[in-house]
Design an enzyme around this catalytic site. Structure first.
Site, mmCIF file in Angstrom:
data_model
loop_
_atom_site.group_PDB
_atom_site.id
_atom_site.type_symbol
_atom_site.label_atom_id
_atom_site.label_comp_id
_atom_site.label_asym_id
_atom_site.label_seq_id
_atom_site.Cartn_x
_atom_site.Cartn_y
_atom_site.Cartn_z
ATOM 1 N N ARG A 102 0.835 -1.205 0.000
ATOM 2 C CA ARG A 102 0.000 0.000 0.000
ATOM 3 C C ARG A 102 0.864 1.247 0.000
ATOM 4 O O ARG A 102 1.816 1.331 0.768
ATOM 5 C CB ARG A 102 -0.825 0.007 1.296
ATOM 6 C CG ARG A 102 -2.256 -0.221 1.096
ATOM 7 C CD ARG A 102 -3.079 -0.189 2.340
ATOM 8 N NE ARG A 102 -2.585 0.370 3.579
ATOM 9 C CZ ARG A 102 -3.371 0.742 4.569
ATOM 10 N NH1 ARG A 102 -4.678 0.635 4.448
ATOM 11 N NH2 ARG A 102 -2.884 1.199 5.693
ATOM 12 N N THR A 106 -1.513 7.548 -0.479
ATOM 13 C CA THR A 106 -2.800 7.383 -1.179
ATOM 14 C C THR A 106 -3.574 6.164 -0.687
ATOM 15 O O THR A 106 -4.768 6.039 -0.931
ATOM 16 C CB THR A 106 -2.572 7.185 -2.692
ATOM 17 O OG1 THR A 106 -1.861 5.948 -2.881
ATOM 18 C CG2 THR A 106 -1.768 8.322 -3.289
ATOM 19 N N ASP A 198 0.553 -2.807 12.035
ATOM 20 C CA ASP A 198 0.948 -3.265 10.696
ATOM 21 C C ASP A 198 1.356 -4.741 10.793
ATOM 22 O O ASP A 198 2.362 -5.085 11.430
ATOM 23 C CB ASP A 198 2.120 -2.419 10.187
ATOM 24 C CG ASP A 198 2.441 -2.734 8.739
ATOM 25 O OD1 ASP A 198 2.243 -1.853 7.883
ATOM 26 O OD2 ASP A 198 2.874 -3.873 8.456
ATOM 27 N N ASP A 201 4.940 -5.594 9.542
ATOM 28 C CA ASP A 201 5.978 -5.109 10.458
ATOM 29 C C ASP A 201 6.026 -5.970 11.714
ATOM 30 O O ASP A 201 7.106 -6.312 12.202
ATOM 31 C CB ASP A 201 5.686 -3.668 10.885
ATOM 32 C CG ASP A 201 5.978 -2.661 9.783
ATOM 33 O OD1 ASP A 201 6.374 -3.076 8.683
ATOM 34 O OD2 ASP A 201 5.785 -1.455 10.034
HETATM 35 C C1 PRP Z 1 -1.259 -4.762 4.427
HETATM 36 C C2 PRP Z 1 -2.103 -6.011 4.531
HETATM 37 C C3 PRP Z 1 -2.995 -5.919 3.322
HETATM 38 C C4 PRP Z 1 -3.192 -4.434 3.172
HETATM 39 C C5 PRP Z 1 -4.551 -4.067 3.694
HETATM 40 O O1 PRP Z 1 -0.220 -4.938 3.518
HETATM 41 O O2 PRP Z 1 -1.351 -7.190 4.590
HETATM 42 O O3 PRP Z 1 -2.411 -6.473 2.152
HETATM 43 O O4 PRP Z 1 -2.185 -3.790 3.972
HETATM 44 O O5 PRP Z 1 -4.847 -2.735 3.437
HETATM 45 P P1 PRP Z 1 -5.996 -2.311 2.412
HETATM 46 O O6 PRP Z 1 -7.173 -3.180 2.695
HETATM 47 O O7 PRP Z 1 -6.240 -0.874 2.759
HETATM 48 O O8 PRP Z 1 -5.475 -2.473 1.026
HETATM 49 P P2 PRP Z 1 0.848 -3.758 3.243
HETATM 50 O O9 PRP Z 1 0.431 -2.994 2.037
HETATM 51 O O10 PRP Z 1 1.076 -2.985 4.499
HETATM 52 O O11 PRP Z 1 2.133 -4.555 2.823
HETATM 53 P P3 PRP Z 1 2.991 -5.625 3.665
HETATM 54 O O12 PRP Z 1 2.184 -6.864 3.741
HETATM 55 O O13 PRP Z 1 4.215 -5.768 2.844
HETATM 56 O O14 PRP Z 1 3.246 -5.023 5.029
HETATM 57 N N1 URA Z 2 -2.400 -3.010 6.957
HETATM 58 C C1 URA Z 2 -2.075 -3.485 8.185
HETATM 59 O O1 URA Z 2 -1.128 -4.261 8.334
HETATM 60 N N2 URA Z 2 -2.809 -3.070 9.228
HETATM 61 C C2 URA Z 2 -3.858 -2.233 9.099
HETATM 62 O O2 URA Z 2 -4.506 -1.905 10.109
HETATM 63 C C3 URA Z 2 -4.170 -1.756 7.826
HETATM 64 C C4 URA Z 2 -3.436 -2.172 6.753
#
Ligand code: PRP
Ligand code: URA
Length: 210
Positions: A102, A106, A198, A201
Site C-alpha cells: 500500500r 494514497t 501493521d 511489520d
Molecule cells: C497490508 C495487509 C494488506 C493491506 C490491507 O499490507 O497485509 O495487504 O495492507 O490494506 P488495504 O485493505 O487498505 O489495502 P501492506 O500494504 O502494508 O504490505 P505488507 O504486507 O508488505 O506489510
Molecule cells: N495493513 C495493516 O497491516 N494493518 C492495518 O490496520 C491496515 C493495513
C-alpha cells in the site's frame, strides 16, 4: 458477500495475542499461525469431498479427501505468515503468490509480483491476507485471480474493517470471507481501529504506533 466471523474462545485468545502491543514477533507469528489453522478449518467446512475405499485393520471403510484441492494465494508480505499453516491444513493444496504494498499517502495498492497459474478456471482459490482495511489490496488480488477464470474464491483474513468488506462486496466478483473479527473503523492513515498495527511489520521485526 458471505462473511463468516469465527467466534471461538481459542480463536479469540490468538487474536488477543496479536492485538496486544506487548507481543513480540515470535509470539505474534505463533498466534497468526495457530489462528490461520482455525480460520482455514472454518473456510473449508463446506468444501466438496471425494469418497474412496480404504481398509482399517478391522474392516473395509469409506475414506474422504478434498474433491478439488485449492490453490492457496498468500498476499506478500503479511500473508506469508499464514502460508505454512494453511498448507499444513491442506497438504494437497498448490500455492501461488501475489505481492502488494500500500502507498502510505494514497493507500492505493501497488502490485510488485504476480505468480499464479495461467488458468484458474474450475479451481478453488483461497487468498490469505491477515488485514482488510480499505479493501483495495484484496480487491486487486481478486481481480488478478478472476482474470484467470476463477469463479470460486475464498478470502481468509484475521481482521476486517467495514469499509473493506463493503468495497469487496460491491466489486461484482463473487467471493466468501472468513475472518476472526470485524473492527469498527479506520483511522486517518487507513489503519484498522483498534486493529493490531501493521501485520507485516509485527511479523518481521518492526514496531510502529499509528
Ligand atoms: C497490508 C495487509 C494488506 C493491506 C490491507 O499490507 O497485509 O495487504 O495492507 O490494506 P488495504 O485493505 O487498505 O489495502 P501492506 O500494504 O502494508 O504490505 P505488507 O504486507 O508488505 O506489510
Ligand atoms: N495493513 C495493516 O497491516 N494493518 C492495518 O490496520 C491496515 C493495513
Amino acid at each position: 458477500m458471505d462473511v463468516k466471523i469465527v467466534e471461538h474462545p481459542l480463536a479469540a485468545a490468538r487474536l488477543t495475542a496479536m492485538r496486544d502491543e506487548r507481543s513480540d514477533s515470535p509470539r505474534f507469528r505463533a498466534a497468526l499461525h495457530e489462528l490461520t489453522m482455525m480460520l482455514v478449518y472454518e473456510a473449508t467446512r463446506d468444501a466438496a469431498v471425494a469418497e474412496y475405499a480404504i481398509r482399517t485393520p478391522v474392516a473395509p471403510a469409506k475414506g474422504y479427501r478434498l474433491g478439488n484441492p485449492p490453490v492457496l494465494v498468500p498476499v506478500l508480505r503479511a500473508g506469508l505468515g499464514m502460508a505454512d499453516a494453511a498448507q499444513a491444513m491442506i497438504p494437497d493444496a498448490s500455492m501461488g503468490f501475489v505481492g502488494l504494498a500500500r502507498d502510505e499517502e494514497t493507500h492505493e495498492p501497488y502490485a510488485y509480483m504476480e505468480s499464479l497459474p495461467d488458468d484458474l478456471a474450475g479451481r478453488h482459490v483461497i487468498v490469505l491476507d491477515p488485514m482488510v482495511a480499505t479493501g483495495g489490496s484484496l480487491l486487486r488480488c481478486c481481480e488478478m485471480i478472476a482474470a484467470r477464470g476463477c469463479t470460486d474464491i475464498d478470502l481468509v483474513s484475521v481482521l476486517c474493517a467495514p469499509d473493506g468488506i463493503a468495497k469487496l462486496a460491491g466489486s461484482g466478483i463473487a467471493m466468501r470471507m472468513t475472518t476472526a473479527a470485524v473492527d469498527p473503523e479506520l483511522n486517518d492513515k487507513a489503519y484498522i481501529v483498534p486493529g493490531l498495527g501493521d501485520a507485516g511489520d509485527r511479523q518481521f521485526g518492526a514496531y510502529r504506533r499509528f
